[in-house]
Enzyme design. Structure first.
Site, PDB file in Angstrom:
ATOM      1  N   LYS A  34     -52.384 -95.910 -64.826  1.00 53.79           N
ATOM      2  CA  LYS A  34     -51.889 -95.147 -63.675  1.00 53.79           C
ATOM      3  C   LYS A  34     -52.546 -95.662 -62.393  1.00 53.79           C
ATOM      4  CE  LYS A  34     -51.131 -90.317 -62.173  1.00 53.79           C
ATOM      5  NZ  LYS A  34     -51.478 -88.900 -62.418  1.00 53.79           N
ATOM      6  N   SER A  57     -47.454 -85.745 -61.842  1.00 52.89           N
ATOM      7  CA  SER A  57     -47.428 -86.983 -61.083  1.00 52.89           C
ATOM      8  C   SER A  57     -47.329 -88.232 -61.951  1.00 52.89           C
ATOM      9  CB  SER A  57     -48.685 -87.062 -60.226  1.00 52.89           C
ATOM     10  OG  SER A  57     -49.845 -87.187 -61.056  1.00 52.89           O
ATOM     11  N   SER A  64     -50.321 -83.107 -64.731  1.00 55.13           N
ATOM     12  CA  SER A  64     -49.752 -84.436 -64.465  1.00 55.13           C
ATOM     13  C   SER A  64     -49.738 -85.390 -65.653  1.00 55.13           C
ATOM     14  CB  SER A  64     -50.488 -85.110 -63.300  1.00 55.13           C
ATOM     15  OG  SER A  64     -50.117 -84.505 -62.083  1.00 55.13           O
TER      16      SER A  64
END
Lengths: 508, 415
Positions: free
Chosen positions: A81, A156, A180
């Site tokens: 990420k 996210s 997330s």
């Protein structure tokens, strides 16, 4: 052969790599080829590092050929990420304000991945600074859900969830501040764990809300998630909030998949009203599967959970407003000079840069947080929110007195359509209603697929929550459920996902 | 505009006839820990700009602080030496404001939970009387980077063409020591201010926690001053004069501010609450930024650090290991050596205590040692433009035997 390499689990790849039936270069290249074929449509990645990944793969192959004993996942590629710093690779957090920034250092998680021999394929998309539930707040455009390209992959961490669901990587990292990791896993039919707060180092993880942020593993199976969990977790002296204790035995729990005699608590406040019918139906079925596997069901009540969302949206913006203050154009990242001023002051450059570099959602939360921390408002907002946080921890403590784990649907609905909630922040925030309490209390949580909602054919996730430092219980329950569901389905859930290469070809 | 106009003052005696000064001092002390407060970077003074930095003290995205245990130990020792209570549990807080030399745009400090609080320091004045300064708190924080404004006439930001920032200082541990308002000092306020800072400096030197070099900025003083009409009990509006960095300047700044405040009040005006700059050369203060109620640092507990809970037995061990307080040591030595008050004061003011103590320990008579160091050696040092301790210390560090000044440190004094 190539298809087989990209649909295999990380555990299978690891076994075949260890047996030297396949090479890491082959596996890595197969995933890079897959990305070349499908990521134009899915947009999981903000940056692909083919060269770096292949170089790492070659190094692992060389060491293995030389007879070195390698860590379990050595040679299995992974997507990271974009909120985790990677020395020499861009790290933008989905924001314009960090466009072009190349960190000079690796986050602890990335350093551990490298030490364990996992080639890093690239950096995955995310809502800007992890603020969002859809990736629509990424400054670089949204990622798409491989089950339906018109729908959100969650957020996210929608880059990491979609990278797994589109078979561009067998493993990915995530971070979870209010859901997330878990919500993206739920809406894409993948698995994700938010470990106990302090279980995985936050060093090098660009902070959203320091007291809520927790990095964790994402994968397509519970065992793969556990294998990655073990690599990422463990004490780090560079993070003062890191727990100095042995990592819970998550891999062993995932392999045993034993829930016999376990007390499963259903949280009254996290079911029923507000949850989509098909989501509730798959949840109820999942609970029956667990009972069939030998678990007992108890009902628990967590009355303070109704205040969790409100408390969260005071604590998070408050911490974020301070954490994001460092983005001021002085030392790194974007620098914008104000128009029509030949001799701007430092403050004017900061203001112009922040105006241009931050998106609307980030600005909204900075403003909220600045207000909540202001003198005269602190006690009413930040102070009260911290008290609610304490009540939520107390609710968890009481619930865990009568249950070993708690379960709920991970998200109230299946994946919504891109654009559907973009103009309604409150609707977007409500997506995290079931996941937020765990972050406020610091307890671990996992989302594991529980099937497809009958009404729309989209994935549904089951959330499992455990007491702090009992992360292994998540894996026991998750693996037991996964085994029974896959036996019932006859294949992994993702086997029924649409063929992306056909979709991509059609779209092109 | 680069130079503020000189403000009116009234004669000192006139000011004191009408008003009582209320004095408060905030002293920032840089600790002499080997590494910074929240990272492992070195703290050496005068290093190449930006050579002692890392992701943590540069505030790079993702970096996290870790508390320097030695810094906490020094803070506790300072608190104990100032007769403070030591908090059994306290936290760091973020003080949020924007400035280019502050990498995170918040300073990691302490807010309502200081590590040490409610203490006092007894200050001996030149006439032998003692004034007790009450200590409000001593708390831990980190220093900022250092901005150098280039191209202007004054070295200040106004008129500069550009600024350079050196982050070597960013993250160096600081202890801020804040007094309670000192009332009743009257005309002796400037002298008390100076004596307090001097006493504090000696105390910190004896503790060995700081270089306490005011000229290098390792000890910095802010002077808060207000006046109230004689006999009143409600404080007036205060000014805060920043970075008064010598003992003499502390005394002069207090005196100047008393005269300036009195002129404003006497003419029916009201004092502006503001920070002020001290000008060593002209001996005046000029207006800095206005410090109004609008300033809001949005303090909240630092979530990246865990609370500090010093164990009671550790604090007790630190208390037992405190050195003899400088004032008590002076009294003891004076008694042992039989010096007259005036002789003792000269010896102390010339910084000769350590040298004489060593010399006496080496077998010299106290009287002989005093004559040697404050007579012949002082004359030679003075001719060289240095003070005796620096003069004597130099050859001691030099391992090579040599002539001239080199003999000074090695030669046994005459009996």
């Amino acid at each position: 052969m190539t298809t087989e390499l990209i649909t295999a689990t990380a555990a299978e790849l690891a076994a075949r790599l260890a047996a030297r039936e396949i090479s890491s270069v082959e596996v890595t290249q197969a995933h890079l080829d897959r990305t070349a074929a499908v990521d134009g449509a899915v947009h999981s990645y903000l940056h692909v590092d083919a060269e770096g990944a292949l170089a790492s793969a070659r190094a692992v192959d060389r060491r293995r050929a030389a007879g070195e004993s390698m860590p379990t996942l050595a040679g299995v590629p992974i997507a990271v990420k974009d909120v985790m710093t990677t020395a020499g690779l861009p790290t933008t957090c989905g924001s314009r304000i960090l466009q072009g920034w190349i960190p000079p250092y690796d986050s602890t998680v990335v350093a551990r991945l490298k030490a364990a021999g996992l080639p890093i394929l690239g950096k995955t998309n995310m809502d800007e600074f992890a603020m969002g539930s859809s990736t629509e707040h990424s400054a670089y455009g949204p990622s798409r859900n491989p089950w339906d390209l018109d729908r959100i992959p969650g957020g996210s961490g929608g880059g990491s969830s979609s990278v797994l669901a589109s078979f561009q990587a067998p493993l990915a990292t995530g971070t979870d501040t209010g859901g997330s990791i878990r919500q993206p896993a739920a809406v894409t039919g993948t698995v994700g764990t938010k470990p106990t707060y302090g279980g995985v180092s936050r060093y090098g993880l660009v902070a959203l809300a320091s007291s809520l942020d927790q990095a964790g593993p994402c994968a397509r199976t519970v065992l793969d998630t556990a294998l990655l969990h073990e690599v990422m977790a463990g004490h780090d002296p560079m993070d003062s909030t890191s727990i100095d204790a042995p990592v819970p035995a998550v891999v062993e729990a995932a392999r045993r998949a034993d829930v016999a005699g376990m007390r499963i608590g259903i949280v009254r406040e996290l079911t029923g009203e507000g949850f989509q019918a098909g989501v509730q139906q798959r949840f109820d079925e999942a609970v029956r599967h667990l009972v069939d596997a030998g678990a007992q069901v108890v009902e628990v009540s967590c009355p303070s959970f109704v205040y969790a969302l409100a408390a969260y949206y005071l604590i998070l913006p408050s911490e974020a407003s301070s954490n994001l203050a460092k983005f001021d154009a002085m030392r790194y990242g974007l620098r914008v000079l104000p128009a029509g001023d030949d001799d701007p002051s430092a403050e004017q450059v900061m203001a112009a840069t922040r105006e241009a570099g931050f998106g609307d959602e980030v600005k909204r939360r900075i403003i909220l947080g600045t207000y909540a921390l202001s003198s005269g408002y602190y006690d009413a907002y930040y102070g009260s929110a911290q008290k609610v946080r304490r009540l939520i921890s107390d609710d968890f403590a009481a619930a865990f007195a009568s249950a070993d784990v708690l379960v709920s649907p991970t998200a109230p609905t299946t994946a919504f359509k891109l654009g559907d909630k973009l103009d309604d922040p409150m609707a977007m925030y409500l997506n995290d209603i079931a996941t937020i309490p765990a972050n406020l209390a610091g307890v671990p949580g996992m989302s594991v697929p529980s099937g497809l909602a009958p009404e729309d054919g989209l994935p549904v996730g089951l959330q499992i929550l455990a007491p702090a430092m009992q992360d292994q219980r998540l894996y026991a329950v998750g693996a037991a459920l996964e085994a029974r569901l896959q036996a019932a389905w006859g294949a992994p859930l993702l086997a029924s996902a649409p063929d992306l290469t056909a979709a991509t070809a059609k779209g092109a | 505009m680069t130079q503020a106009t000189t403000e009116a003052t009234v004669p000192y005696e006139e000011a004191l006839a009408a008003y009582d000064p209320v004095l408060g001092l905030e002293v920032h002390v840089e600790l002499n820990t080997a590494t910074k407060m929240f990272c492992g970077c070195a703290t050496t003074f005068g290093a190449q700009p930006n050579s002692q930095v890392c992701p943590v003290c540069l505030g790079l995205p993702g970096a996290l602080p870790v508390v320097n245990e030695k810094g906490v130990e020094s803070a506790i020792r300072i608190g104990l030496a100032l007769n403070c209570e030591i908090a059994p549990w306290c936290r760091f807080a973020r003080k949020n404001y924007f400035y280019p030399d502050m990498p995170k745009n918040f300073q990691t400090s302490q807010y309502d939970e200081p590590i040490a609080f409610d203490g006092h320091l007894d200050v001996e004045l030149d006439d032998g009387t003692t004034y007790r300064v009450l200590i409000e708190r001593a708390h831990m924080e980190e220093d900022t980077g250092k901005s150098t404004h280039v191209g202007g006439a004054t070295g200040r930001i106004h008129g500069a063409t550009h600024s350079l920032v050196d982050y070597n200082r960013a993250g160096i541990p600081l202890i801020e020591i804040v007094t309670k308002p000192m009332v009743g000092a009257g005309e002796r306020a400037p002298e008390i201010a100076r004596a307090y800072v001097a006493t504090l400096r000696d105390l910190l030197a004896a503790l060995g926690v700081s270089d306490v070099r005011m000229e290098q900025g390792s000890m910095r003083c802010d002077v808060n001053l207000s006046l109230m009409p004689t006999g009143a009990d409600r404080f007036g509006t205060r000014s805060e004069t920043k970075n008064v960095n010598s003992l003499r300047s502390v005394e002069r700044a207090v005196r100047f501010e008393i005269q300036r405040h009195a002129a404003i009040l006497a003419s029916g005006g009201s004092v502006t609450q503001e920070t002020r700059h001290w000008h060593e050369d002209t001996g005046i203060t000029t207006s800095g930024r206005e410090k109004s109620d609008a300033e809001d640092y949005r303090y909240f507990p630092e979530p990246d650090l865990v609370p500090i809970a010093p164990a009671a037995d550790w604090v007790e061990r630190l208390r037992e290991s405190l050195p003899e307080p400088p004032a008590a040591r002076r009294r003891r030595l004076q008694g042992e050596w039989g010096y007259a008050d005036l002789e003792m004061r000269d010896v102390v003011n010339a910084g000769l205590l350590d040298l004489i103590e060593e010399t006496v320990a080496a077998g010299a008579s106290p009287a002989g040692a005093r004559k040697w160091w404050s007579g012949e050696i002082a004359r030679r040092a003075n001719a060289d433009g240095r003070d005796v301790p620096a003069y004597a210390a130099a050859p001691r560090r030099d391992p090579r035997p040599c002539g001239g000044v080199g003999v000074v440190g090695h030669q046994r004094p005459t009996q």
